[in-house]
Design a protein around this motif. Structure first.
Motif, PDB file in Angstrom:
ATOM      1  N   ARG A 105      44.390   0.670  55.176  1.00  0.00           N
ATOM      2  CA  ARG A 105      45.833   0.688  55.377  1.00  0.00           C
ATOM      3  C   ARG A 105      46.391  -0.733  55.454  1.00  0.00           C
ATOM      4  O   ARG A 105      47.448  -1.039  54.902  1.00  0.00           O
ATOM      5  CB  ARG A 105      46.150   1.456  56.663  1.00  0.00           C
ATOM      6  CG  ARG A 105      47.543   1.996  56.728  1.00  0.00           C
ATOM      7  CD  ARG A 105      47.699   2.967  57.883  1.00  0.00           C
ATOM      8  NE  ARG A 105      47.749   2.290  59.168  1.00  0.00           N
ATOM      9  CZ  ARG A 105      48.763   1.551  59.596  1.00  0.00           C
ATOM     10  NH1 ARG A 105      49.788   1.338  58.804  1.00  0.00           N
ATOM     11  NH2 ARG A 105      48.741   0.984  60.780  1.00  0.00           N
ATOM     12  N   LYS A 106      45.662  -1.629  56.111  1.00  0.00           N
ATOM     13  CA  LYS A 106      46.094  -3.024  56.177  1.00  0.00           C
ATOM     14  C   LYS A 106      45.983  -3.690  54.808  1.00  0.00           C
ATOM     15  O   LYS A 106      46.846  -4.468  54.416  1.00  0.00           O
ATOM     16  CB  LYS A 106      45.282  -3.784  57.225  1.00  0.00           C
ATOM     17  CG  LYS A 106      45.592  -3.342  58.647  1.00  0.00           C
ATOM     18  CD  LYS A 106      44.784  -4.096  59.663  1.00  0.00           C
ATOM     19  CE  LYS A 106      45.139  -3.636  61.080  1.00  0.00           C
ATOM     20  NZ  LYS A 106      44.346  -4.331  62.093  1.00  0.00           N
ATOM     21  N   SER A 107      44.929  -3.351  54.069  1.00  0.00           N
ATOM     22  CA  SER A 107      44.775  -3.909  52.717  1.00  0.00           C
ATOM     23  C   SER A 107      45.932  -3.485  51.816  1.00  0.00           C
ATOM     24  O   SER A 107      46.418  -4.276  51.003  1.00  0.00           O
ATOM     25  CB  SER A 107      43.451  -3.459  52.095  1.00  0.00           C
ATOM     26  OG  SER A 107      42.371  -3.982  52.809  1.00  0.00           O
ATOM     27  N   ASP A 108      46.374  -2.230  51.964  1.00  0.00           N
ATOM     28  CA  ASP A 108      47.518  -1.751  51.172  1.00  0.00           C
ATOM     29  C   ASP A 108      48.769  -2.571  51.485  1.00  0.00           C
ATOM     30  O   ASP A 108      49.507  -2.972  50.574  1.00  0.00           O
ATOM     31  CB  ASP A 108      47.788  -0.270  51.461  1.00  0.00           C
ATOM     32  CG  ASP A 108      46.679   0.640  50.940  1.00  0.00           C
ATOM     33  OD1 ASP A 108      45.886   0.198  50.083  1.00  0.00           O
ATOM     34  OD2 ASP A 108      46.607   1.798  51.414  1.00  0.00           O
ATOM     35  N   PHE A 109      49.004  -2.835  52.772  1.00  0.00           N
ATOM     36  CA  PHE A 109      50.152  -3.667  53.162  1.00  0.00           C
ATOM     37  C   PHE A 109      50.028  -5.058  52.555  1.00  0.00           C
ATOM     38  O   PHE A 109      50.990  -5.610  52.015  1.00  0.00           O
ATOM     39  CB  PHE A 109      50.244  -3.759  54.691  1.00  0.00           C
ATOM     40  CG  PHE A 109      51.294  -4.730  55.157  1.00  0.00           C
ATOM     41  CD1 PHE A 109      52.622  -4.332  55.256  1.00  0.00           C
ATOM     42  CD2 PHE A 109      50.969  -6.048  55.461  1.00  0.00           C
ATOM     43  CE1 PHE A 109      53.598  -5.250  55.663  1.00  0.00           C
ATOM     44  CE2 PHE A 109      51.936  -6.961  55.864  1.00  0.00           C
ATOM     45  CZ  PHE A 109      53.260  -6.555  55.969  1.00  0.00           C
ATOM     46  N   LEU A 110      48.835  -5.634  52.642  1.00  0.00           N
ATOM     47  CA  LEU A 110      48.622  -6.987  52.120  1.00  0.00           C
ATOM     48  C   LEU A 110      48.839  -7.055  50.609  1.00  0.00           C
ATOM     49  O   LEU A 110      49.404  -8.027  50.107  1.00  0.00           O
ATOM     50  CB  LEU A 110      47.215  -7.470  52.472  1.00  0.00           C
ATOM     51  CG  LEU A 110      46.945  -7.718  53.956  1.00  0.00           C
ATOM     52  CD1 LEU A 110      45.466  -8.009  54.174  1.00  0.00           C
ATOM     53  CD2 LEU A 110      47.806  -8.860  54.492  1.00  0.00           C
ATOM     54  N   ARG A 111      48.383  -6.031  49.894  1.00  0.00           N
ATOM     55  CA  ARG A 111      48.576  -6.030  48.431  1.00  0.00           C
ATOM     56  C   ARG A 111      50.063  -6.055  48.087  1.00  0.00           C
ATOM     57  O   ARG A 111      50.488  -6.739  47.149  1.00  0.00           O
ATOM     58  CB  ARG A 111      47.911  -4.798  47.810  1.00  0.00           C
ATOM     59  CG  ARG A 111      46.422  -4.938  47.652  1.00  0.00           C
ATOM     60  CD  ARG A 111      45.819  -3.774  46.862  1.00  0.00           C
ATOM     61  NE  ARG A 111      44.404  -3.717  47.132  1.00  0.00           N
ATOM     62  CZ  ARG A 111      43.834  -2.958  48.078  1.00  0.00           C
ATOM     63  NH1 ARG A 111      44.567  -2.140  48.807  1.00  0.00           N
ATOM     64  NH2 ARG A 111      42.541  -2.999  48.270  1.00  0.00           N
ATOM     65  N   GLU A 112      50.845  -5.290  48.835  1.00  0.00           N
ATOM     66  CA  GLU A 112      52.294  -5.267  48.596  1.00  0.00           C
ATOM     67  C   GLU A 112      52.891  -6.642  48.898  1.00  0.00           C
ATOM     68  O   GLU A 112      53.663  -7.181  48.116  1.00  0.00           O
ATOM     69  CB  GLU A 112      52.933  -4.175  49.473  1.00  0.00           C
ATOM     70  CG  GLU A 112      54.380  -3.910  49.175  1.00  0.00           C
ATOM     71  CD  GLU A 112      54.635  -3.442  47.743  1.00  0.00           C
ATOM     72  OE1 GLU A 112      55.686  -3.837  47.187  1.00  0.00           O
ATOM     73  OE2 GLU A 112      53.799  -2.721  47.148  1.00  0.00           O
ATOM     74  N   ALA A 113      52.510  -7.232  50.025  1.00  0.00           N
ATOM     75  CA  ALA A 113      53.037  -8.549  50.403  1.00  0.00           C
ATOM     76  C   ALA A 113      52.606  -9.630  49.411  1.00  0.00           C
ATOM     77  O   ALA A 113      53.376 -10.543  49.092  1.00  0.00           O
ATOM     78  CB  ALA A 113      52.559  -8.911  51.813  1.00  0.00           C
ATOM     79  N   ALA A 114      51.381  -9.524  48.915  1.00  0.00           N
ATOM     80  CA  ALA A 114      50.823 -10.553  48.026  1.00  0.00           C
ATOM     81  C   ALA A 114      51.494 -10.583  46.651  1.00  0.00           C
ATOM     82  O   ALA A 114      51.358 -11.569  45.928  1.00  0.00           O
ATOM     83  CB  ALA A 114      49.321 -10.333  47.856  1.00  0.00           C
ATOM     84  N   ARG A 115      52.212  -9.543  46.303  1.00  0.00           N
ATOM     85  CA  ARG A 115      52.852  -9.495  44.970  1.00  0.00           C
ATOM     86  C   ARG A 115      53.836 -10.641  44.772  1.00  0.00           C
ATOM     87  O   ARG A 115      54.113 -11.032  43.633  1.00  0.00           O
ATOM     88  CB  ARG A 115      53.558  -8.153  44.787  1.00  0.00           C
ATOM     89  CG  ARG A 115      52.566  -7.001  44.676  1.00  0.00           C
ATOM     90  CD  ARG A 115      53.212  -5.662  44.725  1.00  0.00           C
ATOM     91  NE  ARG A 115      54.127  -5.510  43.606  1.00  0.00           N
ATOM     92  CZ  ARG A 115      54.821  -4.407  43.369  1.00  0.00           C
ATOM     93  NH1 ARG A 115      54.707  -3.373  44.154  1.00  0.00           N
ATOM     94  NH2 ARG A 115      55.625  -4.335  42.338  1.00  0.00           N
ATOM     95  N   GLU A 116      54.353 -11.207  45.865  1.00  0.00           N
ATOM     96  CA  GLU A 116      55.315 -12.311  45.754  1.00  0.00           C
ATOM     97  C   GLU A 116      54.644 -13.676  45.626  1.00  0.00           C
ATOM     98  O   GLU A 116      55.331 -14.680  45.473  1.00  0.00           O
ATOM     99  CB  GLU A 116      56.226 -12.316  46.983  1.00  0.00           C
ATOM    100  CG  GLU A 116      57.144 -11.101  47.046  1.00  0.00           C
ATOM    101  CD  GLU A 116      58.410 -11.408  47.798  1.00  0.00           C
ATOM    102  OE1 GLU A 116      59.239 -12.172  47.256  1.00  0.00           O
ATOM    103  OE2 GLU A 116      58.553 -10.900  48.907  1.00  0.00           O
ATOM    104  N   TYR A 117      53.315 -13.708  45.716  1.00  0.00           N
ATOM    105  CA  TYR A 117      52.596 -14.986  45.728  1.00  0.00           C
ATOM    106  C   TYR A 117      51.579 -15.011  44.590  1.00  0.00           C
ATOM    107  O   TYR A 117      50.563 -14.322  44.657  1.00  0.00           O
ATOM    108  CB  TYR A 117      51.870 -15.172  47.071  1.00  0.00           C
ATOM    109  CG  TYR A 117      52.817 -15.215  48.244  1.00  0.00           C
ATOM    110  CD1 TYR A 117      53.340 -16.422  48.686  1.00  0.00           C
ATOM    111  CD2 TYR A 117      53.198 -14.044  48.882  1.00  0.00           C
ATOM    112  CE1 TYR A 117      54.224 -16.458  49.751  1.00  0.00           C
ATOM    113  CE2 TYR A 117      54.090 -14.075  49.948  1.00  0.00           C
ATOM    114  CZ  TYR A 117      54.602 -15.279  50.371  1.00  0.00           C
ATOM    115  OH  TYR A 117      55.477 -15.317  51.421  1.00  0.00           O
TER     116      TYR A 117
END
Length: 196
Positions: free
Chosen positions: A81-93
């Protein structure tokens, strides 16, 4: 640091249950963003990709990626679940990728720098992080008030690291030799049977 991507990340982090116990935006900015950026000057002294071990909601990895856009940053997180959040956040970087898995399962001697904040007690975090870093690199750990530096030193010596250096509330462990045979130990062992 004035970066609208970081504002969006912080807002999403606070809005997503289970990622942080902080609910005040000002406290989140201090603890998750500004505190992460304390490590920039240390990290800049070491070359190569950065891995944020046990990234959770993305601190310190995402603020470091924003501050160091020319460096590859890998957010390593074992929980889906945390990895899913991180993948979404990482899309901007463009310099950020997410790996779902445990530190003990990753390739050894690969990264220039491993960072960890609130991952585990420093001796355990050192055992998890040092094998990921190649000789010439370093591990940077955020230092709590009860950190046992003698225990960290004993672990570091066994896993190819030098004695800990403390700088601005951070523990810096230089990697001085390749990861020895037998490390990393199997998942869960470092916490159950600490080296120190």
């Amino acid at each position: 640091m004035d970066d609208p991507r970081l504002e969006r990340w912080l807002a999403a982090l606070l809005a997503t249950p289970g990622l942080t116990s902080i609910d005040d935006p000002d406290e989140a900015r201090r603890a998750l963003l500004e505190d992460a950026l304390r490590a920039v000057s240390v990290i800049e002294r070491f070359e190569g990709p950065i891995v944020d071990v046990g990234s959770g909601g993305g601190s310190p990895g995402i603020p470091l990626a924003a501050a160091l856009p020319d460096r590859e940053v890998v957010l390593l997180e074992a929980r889906g679940r945390k990895s899913d959040f991180l993948r979404e956040a990482a899309r901007e970087y463009p310099n950020v990728s997410v790996v779902e898995g445990r530190a003990e399962e990753q390739e050894t001697d690969r990264f220039g720098v491993a960072v960890a904040k609130a991952l585990a007690k420093p001796p355990v975090a050192a055992e998890w992080c040092l094998p990921l870093v190649r000789p010439g690199g370093a591990v940077v750990l955020w230092l709590g008030p009860t950190a046992d530096l003698a225990a960290v030193a004993r672990v570091s010596e066994q896993v190819g690291g030098a004695a800990p250096e403390v700088e601005d509330g951070l523990i810096v462990l230089r990697k001085v030799s390749p990861t020895p045979e037998g490390f990393p130990r199997r998942p869960g062992i470092a916490r159950k049977r600490p080296l120190a």
